[in-house]
Design an enzyme around this catalytic site. Sequence first.
Site, PDB file in Angstrom:
ATOM      1  N   GLN A   1      13.440  15.818 124.789  1.00  0.00           N
ATOM      2  CA  GLN A   1      12.969  14.505 124.353  1.00  0.00           C
ATOM      3  C   GLN A   1      13.418  14.250 122.908  1.00  0.00           C
ATOM      4  O   GLN A   1      13.100  15.013 122.016  1.00  0.00           O
ATOM      5  CB  GLN A   1      11.441  14.429 124.467  1.00  0.00           C
ATOM      6  CG  GLN A   1      10.855  13.090 124.118  1.00  0.00           C
ATOM      7  CD  GLN A   1      11.336  11.963 125.022  1.00  0.00           C
ATOM      8  OE1 GLN A   1      11.365  12.105 126.238  1.00  0.00           O
ATOM      9  NE2 GLN A   1      11.718  10.852 124.447  1.00  0.00           N
TER      10      GLN A   1
ATOM     11  N   LYS B   1       7.546  10.485 132.438  1.00  0.00           N
ATOM     12  CA  LYS B   1       8.556  11.260 133.182  1.00  0.00           C
ATOM     13  C   LYS B   1       7.885  12.246 134.134  1.00  0.00           C
ATOM     14  O   LYS B   1       8.298  12.394 135.280  1.00  0.00           O
ATOM     15  CB  LYS B   1       9.484  11.987 132.203  1.00  0.00           C
ATOM     16  CG  LYS B   1      10.505  11.041 131.563  1.00  0.00           C
ATOM     17  CD  LYS B   1      11.134  11.597 130.307  1.00  0.00           C
ATOM     18  CE  LYS B   1      12.008  10.524 129.645  1.00  0.00           C
ATOM     19  NZ  LYS B   1      12.482  10.920 128.323  1.00  0.00           N
TER      20      LYS B   1
ATOM     21  N   ASP C   1      20.349  13.629 131.219  1.00  0.00           N
ATOM     22  CA  ASP C   1      20.325  12.491 130.285  1.00  0.00           C
ATOM     23  C   ASP C   1      21.712  11.866 130.130  1.00  0.00           C
ATOM     24  O   ASP C   1      21.839  10.742 129.655  1.00  0.00           O
ATOM     25  CB  ASP C   1      19.830  12.950 128.904  1.00  0.00           C
ATOM     26  CG  ASP C   1      18.407  12.498 128.624  1.00  0.00           C
ATOM     27  OD1 ASP C   1      17.974  11.505 129.228  1.00  0.00           O
ATOM     28  OD2 ASP C   1      17.734  13.133 127.790  1.00  0.00           O
TER      29      ASP C   1
END
Length: 282
Positions: A96, A52, A119
Amino acid sequence: MPQIIDGKRISQEIKDELRDKVAALKEQGKEIALAVIQVGEDPASSVYVRNKKRACEYIGIKSLSYEVPESTTQEELLAIIDECNKNPECNGILVQLPVPKHIDEDTIIRAIDPKKDVDGFHPMSVGALTIGEPGFVSCTPAGIIQLLKRSGISIEGKECVVVGRSNIVGKPMALLLLRENGTVTICHSRTKDLREVTKRADILIAAIGKPKFFDASYVKEGAVVIDVGIHRNENNKLCGDVDYDDVAPHCSAITPVPGGVGPMTIAMLMNNCVESAEMFGE
């Protein structure tokens, strides 16, 4: 021979488009920043986080990195999220997953400002998707829609079967296919006669987390097959939920593993981050 849907190429296309957008925003004085929060040192999570950050660097997005120890309390993690929520320079927040067991995942997801929920996991983002309002969409399903569209595969009017009903892939996938005017069936572990249902699919999305579960007997001749699974087989080689060698000869198009759906997830995360800056940037 089926059309091999190349996720590496398509994700690179998207990243190049985003790079141009970010450069244009910078010329207007707008910087874009993504906060990436990792609790502990899970090896798979560390690989994702590194990828990322690499994508951010390529596109021109600033990476705000929070790598905290496994022992971090829920309160301490919520304080970091609150700080990022209030930071006007931060456009997107990504925690995460999975988080350590002593932290409640749902509480963490809900703590993120929906305007920074790149997300697409916040209940408000999911609700917006359900009623067709603008909002962030979970990255893997959004990436699959891009794979289909950019490969010239029409969804409208097609029989689409999604196998798997997770909040991250299965459910949003079904809603996105519906948005594109597909006729959608969701299957899961309690579905009777799974093979009968999947054999009707013009577009089959396999997302159940079982290596090589789907062989040719599950697939209609000429179907499009999208494989969301990623596993290591007995020889430590990557494979998906679909038995690629058995299924490919019967498809009109198929995603490989690796190099199919995987690269799209990060590309769409970057896309959500740029959208956040465009929609909500100062």
